[in-house]
Design an enzyme around this catalytic site. Structure first.
Site, PDB file in Angstrom:
ATOM      1  N   ASP A  68       0.827  -1.207   0.000  1.00 27.75           N
ATOM      2  CA  ASP A  68       0.000   0.000   0.000  1.00 27.75           C
ATOM      3  C   ASP A  68       0.858   1.254   0.000  1.00 27.75           C
ATOM      4  O   ASP A  68       2.008   1.252   0.450  1.00 27.75           O
ATOM      5  CB  ASP A  68      -0.962   0.009   1.188  1.00 27.75           C
ATOM      6  CG  ASP A  68      -0.264  -0.047   2.532  1.00 27.75           C
ATOM      7  OD1 ASP A  68       0.731  -0.787   2.664  1.00 27.75           O
ATOM      8  OD2 ASP A  68      -0.704   0.656   3.466  1.00 27.75           O
ATOM      9  N   GLU A 133      -0.199  -0.810   5.898  1.00 28.25           N
ATOM     10  CA  GLU A 133       0.877  -0.258   6.723  1.00 28.25           C
ATOM     11  C   GLU A 133       0.774   1.250   6.820  1.00 28.25           C
ATOM     12  O   GLU A 133       1.037   1.840   7.868  1.00 28.25           O
ATOM     13  CB  GLU A 133       2.237  -0.659   6.149  1.00 28.25           C
ATOM     14  CG  GLU A 133       3.409  -0.456   7.112  1.00 28.25           C
ATOM     15  CD  GLU A 133       4.023   0.944   7.063  1.00 28.25           C
ATOM     16  OE1 GLU A 133       4.833   1.266   7.959  1.00 28.25           O
ATOM     17  OE2 GLU A 133       3.700   1.715   6.133  1.00 28.25           O
TER      18      GLU A 133
END
Length: 377
Positions: A68, A133
């Site tokens: 991400d 994250e």
């Protein structure tokens, strides 16, 4: 390995995986790993996709990373489209280039190349990859770690591919992080008219001496590995917006980045003592983002230092500064953990970029760490 790393990095960047949306990045990685014999386990939690891929048995050396990325901001400010992955004068531009699709690609190619050369290697190679994250970090690595712990599966060594380098590629290895705890404090008063203060109780006035003590308190002096614990007020609010109303409540949000000289329980107890001392009526909600951890010099730290010196000709500095990362979750397993990756000067910024030669060296360094640790088993 260089061409494979660059090509995979570009393919990952071209998938706009704004946290926690993976956008097919992990599937792309999984197909490569499966082709060389890795066992794949998908561990989705909520809106987050996680991949646990393993090869071999025995002591586990893991690489950890995230697919991400943060939002791009104002696209018109980008010199090159943020999801095009264009290379200009040896620099690869795109959201996630440095944080951390480049390092993730280097890890994947290093592991892939290693098992091609040594399909019957000692020990276990693992990749722990998440799409959560950058945002909440609640359904990603922390949940995978919980799953592994429940079934008594252990990570012995872990390299997290966060962009650790500061001014020159290879200058910093993160071998620990400070803890992070946030207090959301609500101090109660009695709302009233500013012309009749005797009929009200102003929580802002009542809290001033407490806030002064809180912000000036010396929690510790740090130690050889960590700077002193620091506290910062992040948000503060009171009142209705009207100039003739005494507020009924004061909200203060503060964060501590704390070293190993104190614990979250010590912090909570001391803050409560201060609040009681100043006779405040309050409610406080605590959010512990992560406890501090430190990996002392040992097999993993030494192997990483040796690898960086070999491929960069500089001696890296061990550092515990900066914010939190997923390393904090992996450290709870008792693993030796380091963070190593490319330069962090452009992360989360417009025109995020990474030097493609640095990515190639990342791959060489990760490969060398595997060689070194398996040879020492």
């Amino acid at each position: 390995m260089k061409n494979n790393i660059i090509t995979l990095t570009q393919s990952l960047i071209q998938r706009p995986s704004i946290s926690p949306d993976d956008q097919g990045c992990q599937q792309l990685i999984a197909e490569r790993l499966q082709a060389v014999g890795f066992k794949l386990e998908w561990l989705p939690f909520g809106d987050t996709l996680n991949l646990w891929a393993t090869h071999g048995e025995g002591k586990c050396i893991a690489f950890a990373g995230h697919t991400d990325v943060v939002p791009i901001g104002n696209e018109s400010q980008w010199t090159y489209p943020p999801f095009e992955a264009r290379i200009v004068e040896n620099m690869l531009y795109g959201r996630g280039a440095a944080d951390m699709k480049g390092a993730l690609a280097a890890m994947v190619i290093a592991a892939e190349t290693f098992v091609k050369h040594l399909p019957n290697h000692q020990g276990k190679i693992a990749l722990l990859i998440t799409s959560d994250e950058e945002a909440a970090a609640t359904n990603g690595t922390v949940k995978v770690v919980e799953t592994l712990i429940k079934r008594n599966e252990k990570i012995d060594y872990c390299v997290v591919g966060e962009p650790s380098s500061a001014t020159q590629f290879g200058d910093i290895i993160k071998n620990g992080r400070r803890g992070s705890i946030t207090g959301n404090l609500y101090i109660q008063g009695v709302q009233g008219h500013v012309a009749y203060p005797h009929l009200a109780d102003n929580p802002v006035h009542n809290a001033l001496k407490f806030l002064d003590e809180l912000t000036h308190y010396q929690w510790d002096k740090g130690n050889e590995f960590f700077p002193p614990t620091s506290l910062q007020i992040a948000n503060i609010h009171a009142g209705t917006g009207s100039n003739n109303v005494i507020p009924g409540e004061l909200y203060v949000q503060f964060n501590l980045r704390y070293c190993t000289e104190v614990t979250d329980e010590i912090i909570k107890t001391k803050v409560a003592e201060m609040l009681e001392k100043h006779k405040l009526t309050y409610r406080i909600d605590w959010n512990l983002s992560g406890k501090p951890f430190l990996t002392p010099q040992g097999k993993l730290v030494n192997a990483t230092i040796e690898a960086v010196k070999k491929f960069t000709q500089i001696r890296p500095h061990l550092d515990t500064g900066g914010g939190t990362s997923d390393a904090r979750f992996i450290a709870t397993m008792g693993a030796e953990v380091v963070e190593f990756g490319p330069l962090n000067q452009t992360i989360h910024k417009v025109n995020e970029c990474v030097n493609i030669d640095d990515l190639a060296k990342c791959g060489e360094i990760y490969y060398y760490i595997l060689e070194k640790l398996f040879n020492e088993q």
